[in-house]
Design a protein around this motif. Structure first.
Motif: not given
Length: 222
Positions: A148-173
């Motif tokens: 199950a996902s918790g608060a930490s998983a939610k934070e990691a997903r938000a962080y990955s989306r913010a990072l993806a917006g800064r690195i252009g076409t480099v995929p984030v998994h």
């Protein structure tokens, strides 16, 4: 009058002159046929284009290849992407960063970045992506043992989306990182580092665990 051969003239002074050879008659050409060949008939269909060209339809069908290609042919393995990968362990205070070699075989610790309200930590990671010519970024998604996902998983997903917006076409998994910190701490303890000594490197070590697990899984798929 002296005898003469048919291909020679009579005496001219002391020489005899040879006549040129007569070429053989040309072979007669066959007479043209009395009837010309019949033309080939090609059937045509009249299309009314007064209203424009008819619409073009692109129809696709879904094919299930889970059991292999038709005829029993196996699906060829997908070649892994070449280039360095970046592994990210997102914490509430610090972010651990690990990097792989260009062939994607081995993960090593790179840097620990402190979280900042102005999100300068994201800018720093984006700079690392450009500096090391990274082709993929792997962010650990902490989950409970149940999956199950918790608060930490939610934070990691938000962080990955913010990072993806800064690195252009480099995929984030996002990858499951259950027990990555525990595994990293056990590895550091086995190398003689106590809990106090682990504080400065535990985040990088966790990022190494996340990235190495991803690299190993990619090799197994290929």
């Amino acid at each position: 009058m002296p005898d003469q051969r048919p291909d020679e003239t009579g005496p001219v002074g002391e020489r005899r002159v040879r006549r040129p050879a007569v070429p053989p008659p040309a072979r007669p050409r066959p007479a043209p046929s009395a009837q010309p060949p019949r033309p080939v008939q090609h059937e045509t269909t009249e299309i009314d284009l007064s209203a424009g060209f008819p619409p073009v339809r692109h129809e696709t069908s879904q094919i299930d290849l889970s059991g292999g290609l038709p005829g029993g042919l196996p699906i060829p393995p997908r070649r892994p992407r070449q280039g360095r990968r970046l592994g990210i362990d997102v914490g509430s205070v610090r972010v651990g960063v690990a990097i792989s070699d260009p062939t994607g075989l081995l993960a090593t610790p790179l840097e620990t970045v402190r979280r900042a309200r102005d999100e300068s930590d994201l800018d720093r990671i984006a700079d690392l992506v450009v500096e090391h010519e990274v082709t993929e970024v792997i962010v650990g998604e902490p989950r409970h043992l149940s999956g199950a996902s918790g608060a930490s998983a939610k934070e990691a997903r938000a962080y990955s989306r913010a990072l993806a917006g800064r690195i252009g076409t480099v995929p984030v998994h996002l990858v499951d990182e259950r027990l990555s910190t525990v595994t990293a701490a056990s590895s550091l303890r086995a190398n003689g580092l106590d809990s106090r000594q682990q504080r400065s490197v535990i985040d990088q070590a966790a990022a190494v665990v996340i990235l190495q697990a991803y690299l190993d899984a990619q090799r197994e798929r290929s």
